[in-house]
Write a protein that holds these residues in place. Sequence first.
Motif: not given
Length: 353
Positions: A264-280, A282-293
Motif C-alpha cells: 500500500r505504501e509503495l503505491l502511494g509513493r509511486i503516485r506521489a512521485a508521478g510515476l503512474d502518469a500515462a505519459n511517463n 519510467e512508469r512501472p507498468d508491471a508493478v501497477l498491474a499487480m494492483y488491478k483486479s
Amino acid sequence: MSPIEEPLAIARNGVSTPLYFQRQVIEAADLNLGGASRDAELSRLRAMLHGWGVVAGLVPRRVGADVVISPGYGITPGGAELYLPEPLVVPGAFGTLLKHCGPGTQGCELPTEAPGDEARDLKITGWITVRRLDAEAAPRSGTPDGCEHPANDQHPTRRCHRVAAFLRCSLPEGHVPRPPDCTELSTYLCADPPVPLELPAPLDAAEDFLVLGRMAIEVDTPDLLSLEGRRALLPVAVLQAWLQSCICPLLEEKPEEPDRVDWRELLGRIRAAGLDAANNPERPDAVLAMYKSPIVIGGRSTVVEQLILAGINGPLEFLKSTAPAIAAATDLNRTQIKAVFLELRGLGELIIA
C-alpha cells in the motif's frame, strides 16, 4: 631532563639463585638451590597469574566402600602442581569419615537413656582433599668420611612428586566456598583507574590443598558424595573458546535492516512521485498491474492480495523470494515476474522506508 639512574630505594625479596664461575668448587647445595629457586618461581607464577583450583578431572566417585578419584590436574593455593595420571583409590573412605569426624564411641557401658531426636538427626560430614606429598628415593653412595665404607654414606638422589588424598572434618576459612561478587570484581577491571589487587597473605603450609568433594553420612539415608566445595580453574583455551563463540557474536556490529515498505505504501509513493502518469517513460507498468483486479468471471483477487496471503507483504520480500515461489502463489507467469523484479529494482529508494 635526563633520567635518574640511581635507585631511590631497594628491598630484598628473599629470592636467591646460584651463580657459577670457571673452576668453581660446587657443592650439592648450589645445584639444589638452582632447582628449588626455579620451582618456587614457577609456583608463584601459577598461583599469582593463573590462580588456583581444579583444572580438569580429579572427580571423586563412590565405588562400594571406597572412593575413587579420577585422573586430573589442579593447582593448589600455594602454586603446587597436582598431576594425577591414573585413578587414586581411597579405601574405606566413609568408614574413616565415621571414625574421625563422628561424635565418638560410647564405650562399653550400656546407655541409660534412649537416643533422642538429636541422635536421629545426626549428620556427619567431611571433605575429600588432595595435596602434594613428595618423597625422596633412589639412594646412592657418596664419598665417605675417613676410612668408612662407601655403603655407609648413602643419600637420596630423586624427589618423587606424589598426590595424596586426605580427609578433613572441617575447612579453613580460605577454602570455604564464597560466591563471586560482580560489583567487587568490576572495580579491578572497569573502574577508572582500576583498583589494584592486593598481594595475598602468606599461606599456611597446612592449607595448601584442594577440596574435591563433600562426604556425608546421615541416619536412614544412603551415604552421599557430592562435588560441593570444589574450586574450578578454567584453562585459557576454554575461556578463549567461550569468548569467541559466545561473546564475540554479541559485539559484532550488524547492519541495520531498513524498515519495510508494504504494497500500500509503495503505491502511494509511486503516485506521489508521478510515476503512474500515462505519459511517463519510467512508469512501472508491471508493478501497477499487480494492483488491478483481473477481468475474470468469479471475482478473483489482485496479485498484491495473493502475495500478502502468501506472506510476501512488500517489495523487499518480493525481491528476496524466488520465481517458482511467486509463481506458485500468484497468477503471474515467469515473464511477468521478471518484469516486476526489474521494475522494483529500478524504483530504488521508493521501496525502502
